[in-house]
Design a protein around this motif. Structure first.
Motif, PDB file in Angstrom:
ATOM      1  N   TRP A 157      38.735  44.097  39.006  1.00  8.43           N
ATOM      2  CA  TRP A 157      38.841  43.720  40.413  1.00  8.43           C
ATOM      3  C   TRP A 157      37.459  43.442  40.995  1.00  8.43           C
ATOM      4  O   TRP A 157      37.243  42.394  41.613  1.00  8.43           O
ATOM      5  N   HIS A 158      36.507  44.343  40.783  1.00  4.01           N
ATOM      6  CA  HIS A 158      35.155  44.126  41.284  1.00  4.01           C
ATOM      7  C   HIS A 158      34.541  42.852  40.678  1.00  4.01           C
ATOM      8  O   HIS A 158      33.922  42.049  41.370  1.00  4.01           O
ATOM      9  N   CYS A 159      34.706  42.710  39.367  1.00  4.30           N
ATOM     10  CA  CYS A 159      34.151  41.540  38.675  1.00  4.30           C
ATOM     11  C   CYS A 159      34.652  40.251  39.299  1.00  4.30           C
ATOM     12  O   CYS A 159      33.888  39.305  39.527  1.00  4.30           O
ATOM     13  N   ALA A 160      35.938  40.204  39.560  1.00  2.00           N
ATOM     14  CA  ALA A 160      36.536  38.983  40.107  1.00  2.00           C
ATOM     15  C   ALA A 160      36.042  38.698  41.516  1.00  2.00           C
ATOM     16  O   ALA A 160      35.839  37.538  41.890  1.00  2.00           O
ATOM     17  N   VAL A 161      35.861  39.750  42.313  1.00  2.00           N
ATOM     18  CA  VAL A 161      35.318  39.554  43.665  1.00  2.00           C
ATOM     19  C   VAL A 161      33.940  38.927  43.585  1.00  2.00           C
ATOM     20  O   VAL A 161      33.653  37.904  44.236  1.00  2.00           O
ATOM     21  N   PHE A 162      33.052  39.517  42.783  1.00  2.00           N
ATOM     22  CA  PHE A 162      31.687  38.990  42.667  1.00  2.00           C
ATOM     23  C   PHE A 162      31.689  37.564  42.132  1.00  2.00           C
ATOM     24  O   PHE A 162      31.018  36.674  42.669  1.00  2.00           O
ATOM     25  N   GLU A 163      32.437  37.340  41.041  1.00  2.00           N
ATOM     26  CA  GLU A 163      32.422  36.014  40.429  1.00  2.00           C
ATOM     27  C   GLU A 163      32.953  34.947  41.371  1.00  2.00           C
ATOM     28  O   GLU A 163      32.358  33.855  41.496  1.00  2.00           O
ATOM     29  N   THR A 164      34.041  35.231  42.064  1.00  2.00           N
ATOM     30  CA  THR A 164      34.640  34.223  42.939  1.00  2.00           C
ATOM     31  C   THR A 164      33.727  33.893  44.106  1.00  2.00           C
ATOM     32  O   THR A 164      33.581  32.719  44.481  1.00  2.00           O
ATOM     33  N   LEU A 165      33.089  34.893  44.681  1.00  2.00           N
ATOM     34  CA  LEU A 165      32.162  34.629  45.788  1.00  2.00           C
ATOM     35  C   LEU A 165      30.992  33.768  45.326  1.00  2.00           C
ATOM     36  O   LEU A 165      30.638  32.781  45.984  1.00  2.00           O
ATOM     37  N   PHE A 166      30.388  34.129  44.197  1.00  2.00           N
ATOM     38  CA  PHE A 166      29.225  33.374  43.735  1.00  2.00           C
ATOM     39  C   PHE A 166      29.605  31.985  43.244  1.00  2.00           C
ATOM     40  O   PHE A 166      28.868  31.018  43.464  1.00  2.00           O
ATOM     41  N   ARG A 167      30.734  31.858  42.574  1.00  2.00           N
ATOM     42  CA  ARG A 167      31.148  30.532  42.110  1.00  2.00           C
ATOM     43  C   ARG A 167      31.484  29.616  43.282  1.00  2.00           C
ATOM     44  O   ARG A 167      31.216  28.414  43.243  1.00  2.00           O
ATOM     45  N   SER A 168      32.080  30.185  44.323  1.00  2.00           N
ATOM     46  CA  SER A 168      32.492  29.375  45.471  1.00  2.00           C
ATOM     47  C   SER A 168      31.323  29.005  46.379  1.00  2.00           C
ATOM     48  O   SER A 168      31.306  27.913  46.953  1.00  2.00           O
ATOM     49  N   LEU A 169      30.349  29.901  46.497  1.00  2.00           N
ATOM     50  CA  LEU A 169      29.304  29.720  47.501  1.00  2.00           C
ATOM     51  C   LEU A 169      27.926  29.389  46.941  1.00  2.00           C
ATOM     52  O   LEU A 169      27.068  28.910  47.680  1.00  2.00           O
ATOM     53  N   VAL A 170      27.705  29.638  45.642  1.00  2.00           N
ATOM     54  CA  VAL A 170      26.359  29.451  45.088  1.00  2.00           C
ATOM     55  C   VAL A 170      26.346  28.469  43.921  1.00  2.00           C
ATOM     56  O   VAL A 170      25.621  27.470  43.934  1.00  2.00           O
ATOM     57  N   ASP A 171      27.120  28.746  42.872  1.00  2.00           N
ATOM     58  CA  ASP A 171      27.060  27.933  41.659  1.00  2.00           C
ATOM     59  C   ASP A 171      28.367  28.121  40.890  1.00  2.00           C
ATOM     60  O   ASP A 171      28.665  29.233  40.431  1.00  2.00           O
ATOM     61  N   GLY A 172      29.130  27.055  40.747  1.00  2.00           N
ATOM     62  CA  GLY A 172      30.419  27.128  40.077  1.00  2.00           C
ATOM     63  C   GLY A 172      30.340  27.460  38.598  1.00  2.00           C
ATOM     64  O   GLY A 172      31.370  27.741  37.975  1.00  2.00           O
ATOM     65  N   ARG A 173      29.135  27.455  38.030  1.00  2.00           N
ATOM     66  CA  ARG A 173      28.982  27.775  36.606  1.00  2.00           C
ATOM     67  C   ARG A 173      28.764  29.264  36.360  1.00  2.00           C
ATOM     68  O   ARG A 173      28.700  29.703  35.206  1.00  2.00           O
ATOM     69  N   LEU A 174      28.634  30.067  37.424  1.00  2.00           N
ATOM     70  CA  LEU A 174      28.357  31.483  37.255  1.00  2.00           C
ATOM     71  C   LEU A 174      29.608  32.252  36.841  1.00  2.00           C
ATOM     72  O   LEU A 174      30.709  31.974  37.310  1.00  2.00           O
ATOM     73  N   ARG A 175      29.422  33.207  35.953  1.00  2.00           N
ATOM     74  CA  ARG A 175      30.497  34.093  35.526  1.00  2.00           C
ATOM     75  C   ARG A 175      29.994  35.529  35.630  1.00  2.00           C
ATOM     76  O   ARG A 175      28.808  35.795  35.442  1.00  2.00           O
ATOM     77  N   CYS A 176      30.898  36.466  35.910  1.00  2.00           N
ATOM     78  CA  CYS A 176      30.522  37.853  36.050  1.00  2.00           C
ATOM     79  C   CYS A 176      31.099  38.677  34.908  1.00  2.00           C
ATOM     80  O   CYS A 176      32.257  38.488  34.518  1.00  2.00           O
ATOM     81  N   ALA A 177      30.304  39.582  34.372  1.00  2.00           N
ATOM     82  CA  ALA A 177      30.750  40.503  33.325  1.00  2.00           C
ATOM     83  C   ALA A 177      30.322  41.912  33.701  1.00  2.00           C
ATOM     84  O   ALA A 177      29.226  42.121  34.240  1.00  2.00           O
ATOM     85  N   GLU A 178      31.200  42.871  33.423  1.00  2.00           N
ATOM     86  CA  GLU A 178      30.831  44.274  33.598  1.00  2.00           C
ATOM     87  C   GLU A 178      30.204  44.747  32.294  1.00  2.00           C
ATOM     88  O   GLU A 178      30.852  44.763  31.245  1.00  2.00           O
ATOM     89  N   THR A 179      28.948  45.135  32.357  1.00  2.00           N
ATOM     90  CA  THR A 179      28.217  45.477  31.137  1.00  2.00           C
ATOM     91  C   THR A 179      28.265  46.972  30.809  1.00  2.00           C
ATOM     92  O   THR A 179      28.143  47.342  29.645  1.00  2.00           O
ATOM     93  N   THR A 180      28.387  47.819  31.819  1.00  2.00           N
ATOM     94  CA  THR A 180      28.621  49.251  31.596  1.00  2.00           C
ATOM     95  C   THR A 180      29.647  49.707  32.611  1.00  2.00           C
ATOM     96  O   THR A 180      29.780  49.119  33.694  1.00  2.00           O
ATOM     97  N   CYS A 181      30.398  50.771  32.275  1.00  2.00           N
ATOM     98  CA  CYS A 181      31.454  51.245  33.159  1.00  2.00           C
ATOM     99  C   CYS A 181      31.442  52.769  33.184  1.00  2.00           C
ATOM    100  O   CYS A 181      31.250  53.420  32.145  1.00  2.00           O
ATOM    101  N   CYS A 182      31.636  53.345  34.357  1.00  2.00           N
ATOM    102  CA  CYS A 182      31.686  54.800  34.478  1.00  2.00           C
ATOM    103  C   CYS A 182      32.778  55.395  33.585  1.00  2.00           C
ATOM    104  O   CYS A 182      32.624  56.489  33.052  1.00  2.00           O
ATOM    105  N   ALA A 183      33.877  54.660  33.420  1.00  2.00           N
ATOM    106  CA  ALA A 183      34.981  55.157  32.592  1.00  2.00           C
ATOM    107  C   ALA A 183      34.585  55.242  31.117  1.00  2.00           C
ATOM    108  O   ALA A 183      35.235  55.935  30.338  1.00  2.00           O
ATOM    109  N   MET A 184      33.528  54.554  30.727  1.00  2.00           N
ATOM    110  CA  MET A 184      33.033  54.595  29.352  1.00  2.00           C
ATOM    111  C   MET A 184      31.970  55.681  29.172  1.00  2.00           C
ATOM    112  O   MET A 184      31.374  55.796  28.103  1.00  2.00           O
TER     113      MET A 184
END
Length: 199
Positions: A157-184
């Motif tokens: 959910w967080h990843c999608a929020v960040f990616e959609t905002l940046f793709r829509s407002l800054v650069d459509g080529r940007l993608r977001c990945a979660e690299t570490t997670c508290c659950a891990m």
């Protein structure tokens, strides 16, 4: 009594739930939506006015992952996309959006990153948000996955929020990945945006 029992509950934006409900209904009908809500101890949607306690939001996402582990990532992602579109429709002035869209990404990205950091309480709750760079964010002790254990990142959910905002407002080529997670077992959920190569 555990340390968590004394932890003051944080507040989070109601879209953590409100944008998930129609996604659940579309995926499995009202019965599936109500099943996830009941598993989370939630029997009515939260108000869309103001903030809400983070507990019900966390339980909703955790209940979805427990009930439908295979579907949960895509459903949470879709809810994150819807949340970002809600933010753009109701929280970011049109003039500011147009300004970001016409700026070169190297200038627009820092401005959007700073705006996200200023409003981090809407999605981080009692977790501690850290702006680690123009395209890197961290949520320490993320309440949406607090107490969960996983071999893979869970914060779609967080990843999608960040990616959609940046793709829509800054650069459509940007993608977001979660690299570490508290659950891990990591201290923070970390999110990195990077540009997908164009061919």
């Amino acid at each position: 009594m555990s340390e968590d029992a004394h932890r003051p509950e944080g507040l989070i934006g109601p879209n953590a739930i409100l944008q998930l409900l129609p996604v659940l209904e579309q995926a499995g009908g009202a019965r599936f939506r109500d099943q996830v809500m009941a598993a989370a101890g939630l029997f009515a949607p939260p108000s869309d006015a103001g903030m809400m306690p983070e507990g019900p939001a966390a339980r909703m996402h955790q209940a979805l992952r427990a009930l439908e582990p295979e579907m949960a990532p895509s459903l949470a992602w879709e809810a994150g996309v819807r949340t970002a579109h809600y933010i753009m429709a109701y929280r970011i002035p049109r003039a500011a959006q147009r300004a970001l869209q016409v700026l070169p990404p190297v200038l627009g990205a820092p401005l959007l990153s700073k705006a996200i950091a200023r409003h981090a309480w809407t999605f981080a709750g009692s977790g501690r948000f850290e702006h680690e760079g123009t395209l890197r964010f961290a949520i320490h002790d993320n309440p949406i996955v607090r107490g969960e254990v996983s071999a893979v990142p869970l914060c779609h959910w967080h990843c999608a929020v960040f990616e959609t905002l940046f793709r829509s407002l800054v650069d459509g080529r940007l993608r977001c990945a979660e690299t570490t997670c508290c659950a891990m077992g990591h201290a923070a959920c970390r999110f990195t945006l990077s540009r997908r190569p164009s061919f």
